[in-house]
Design an enzyme around this catalytic site. Structure first.
Site, PDB file in Angstrom:
ATOM      1  N   GLU A   1      -7.070   4.695   7.983  1.00 41.56           N
ATOM      2  CA  GLU A   1      -6.898   6.093   7.610  1.00 41.56           C
ATOM      3  C   GLU A   1      -8.152   6.640   6.936  1.00 41.56           C
ATOM      4  OE1 GLU A   1      -2.104   5.410   7.112  1.00 41.56           O
ATOM      5  OE2 GLU A   1      -3.344   5.694   5.317  1.00 41.56           O
TER       6      GLU A   1
ATOM      7  N   LYS B   1       0.064   4.274  -0.329  1.00 44.41           N
ATOM      8  CA  LYS B   1      -0.594   5.457   0.245  1.00 44.41           C
ATOM      9  C   LYS B   1      -0.374   6.667  -0.686  1.00 44.41           C
ATOM     10  CE  LYS B   1      -0.353   3.356   4.761  1.00 44.41           C
ATOM     11  NZ  LYS B   1      -0.254   3.553   6.232  1.00 44.41           N
TER      12      LYS B   1
ATOM     13  N   GLU C   1      -5.143  -4.947  10.540  1.00 41.34           N
ATOM     14  CA  GLU C   1      -4.110  -3.952  10.821  1.00 41.34           C
ATOM     15  C   GLU C   1      -4.429  -3.256  12.137  1.00 41.34           C
ATOM     16  OE1 GLU C   1      -1.981  -2.167   7.082  1.00 41.34           O
ATOM     17  OE2 GLU C   1      -4.005  -1.416   7.173  1.00 41.34           O
TER      18      GLU C   1
ATOM     19  N   HIS D   1      -9.599   0.886   5.188  1.00 41.09           N
ATOM     20  CA  HIS D   1      -8.345   1.179   5.868  1.00 41.09           C
ATOM     21  C   HIS D   1      -8.592   2.189   6.981  1.00 41.09           C
ATOM     22  CE1 HIS D   1      -4.213   2.517   6.572  1.00 41.09           C
ATOM     23  NE2 HIS D   1      -3.823   1.414   5.961  1.00 41.09           N
TER      24      HIS D   1
ATOM     25  N   GLY E   1       2.506   2.433  10.685  1.00 37.74           N
ATOM     26  CA  GLY E   1       3.448   3.531  10.521  1.00 37.74           C
ATOM     27  C   GLY E   1       4.167   3.945  11.785  1.00 37.74           C
TER      28      GLY E   1
ATOM     29  N   ASN F   1       0.852  -1.182   0.000  1.00 38.96           N
ATOM     30  CA  ASN F   1       0.000   0.000   0.000  1.00 38.96           C
ATOM     31  C   ASN F   1       0.891   1.236   0.000  1.00 38.96           C
ATOM     32  OD1 ASN F   1      -1.947   1.946   0.335  1.00 38.96           O
ATOM     33  ND2 ASN F   1      -2.428   1.405   2.452  1.00 38.96           N
TER      34      ASN F   1
ATOM     35  N   GLY G   1       3.029  -1.301   4.261  1.00 40.56           N
ATOM     36  CA  GLY G   1       3.026   0.141   4.047  1.00 40.56           C
ATOM     37  C   GLY G   1       4.382   0.659   3.621  1.00 40.56           C
TER      38      GLY G   1
ATOM     39  N   SER H   1       3.454  -2.000  10.171  1.00 44.42           N
ATOM     40  CA  SER H   1       4.918  -1.993  10.299  1.00 44.42           C
ATOM     41  C   SER H   1       5.542  -3.345   9.951  1.00 44.42           C
ATOM     42  CB  SER H   1       5.333  -1.550  11.707  1.00 44.42           C
ATOM     43  OG  SER H   1       4.895  -0.235  11.980  1.00 44.42           O
TER      44      SER H   1
END
Length: 263
Positions: free
Chosen positions: A108, A15, A178, A106, A184, A13, A243, A222
């Site tokens: 986010e 992003k 996740e 997701h 992150g 991903n 990520g 991560s």
């Protein structure tokens, strides 16, 4: 319930990264690594999720790879078809461009953009009805984990979509667990904790659909080469949603190798 016979997935991903030229170079570097150390498609599905602007460009650059690499959309509209919806990209438009995979849910999108269960259901329904495969993301916050609500939260997120997924459509869903506190941050759930949650997810899926035992459940948060082998060794972890490490061709290749060689 073990999912160890399921072909793993490793999906990068990206992003809101990188610039177009860097994206093309990243893909070329990754293809070069696959030429040197191939990863059989039968041992690991591989996909990358670039920004919408780069979807067809990345797809084109991937077309001469020595194996299939899926191009995955990071998002899809809650609106189906075509029409006067400025800025939206529908599931049908993705499918028309031969983009067959999409991320939905997701954290986010849920947290920053306020996507509710209703919005996510609309997206999932449209994606599945258009013939896309959905990588559906679930996960708990640190506060929810520390208060003992992690399993309840994650299983509820899965139950949320059961109202819009037809019986035969579960075959076209991949789950990505996740934990929000690990995205992150450099923190990763321990393999034991991740395996425990994945086993709970599989049990929950098995109560909803006959496909539960055969659905891929990916871990994200991560993921990097240093922890990929240990995560891959867990029976109910069927791959990774990667990520930051997916923005480095060598790191992404090592993670894919870990799952291909361990499963």
């Amino acid at each position: 319930m073990s999912g160890s016979t399921i072909t793993p997935w490793v999906v990068g991903n990206w992003k809101m990264n990188p610039m177009q030229a860097d994206a093309q170079q990243l893909i070329q570097n990754f293809k070069g690594l696959l030429d040197i150390t191939p990863i059989e498609s039968a041992k690991c599905h591989i996909g990358v999720a670039p920004v919408t602007l780069a979807l067809t460009t990345v797809q084109s650059v991937l077309s001469d790879s020595n194996r299939e690499i899926y191009t995955v959309a990071q998002d899809v509209s809650r609106i189906a078809g075509t029409g006067a919806y400025t800025g939206e990209v529908s599931a049908e438009l993705l499918k028309d461009s031969q983009i067959d995979y999409v991320l939905v849910g997701h954290s986010e999108r849920r947290e920053i953009f306020g996507e509710t269960a209703q919005i996510l259901n609309e997206k999932i329904k449209n994606a599945l009805n258009a013939g896309l495969t959905v990588i559906y993301c679930v996960g708990e916050s640190l506060e929810q984990r520390e208060s003992g609500q992690a399993e309840q939260v994650v299983l509820q997120q899965i139950c949320d979509i059961a109202t819009v997924v037809e019986a035969e459509q579960w075959h076209n869903i991949v789950i990505a667990y996740e934990p929000i506190w690990a995205i992150g941050t450099g923190k990763t759930a321990s393999p034991d904790d991740a395996q425990t949650m994945h086993a709970q997810i599989r049990e929950g899926l098995s109560q909803i659909t006959a496909y539960g035992k055969s659905m891929a459940i990916l871990y994200g948060g991560s993921v990097k080469p240093e922890n990929a082998v240990e995560l891959a060794a867990c029976s109910d972890i069927n791959g990774a949603l990667v990520g930051g490490a997916s923005l480095n061709a060598e790191s992404f290749h090592k993670i894919a190798l870990a799952f291909a060689n361990t499963k």
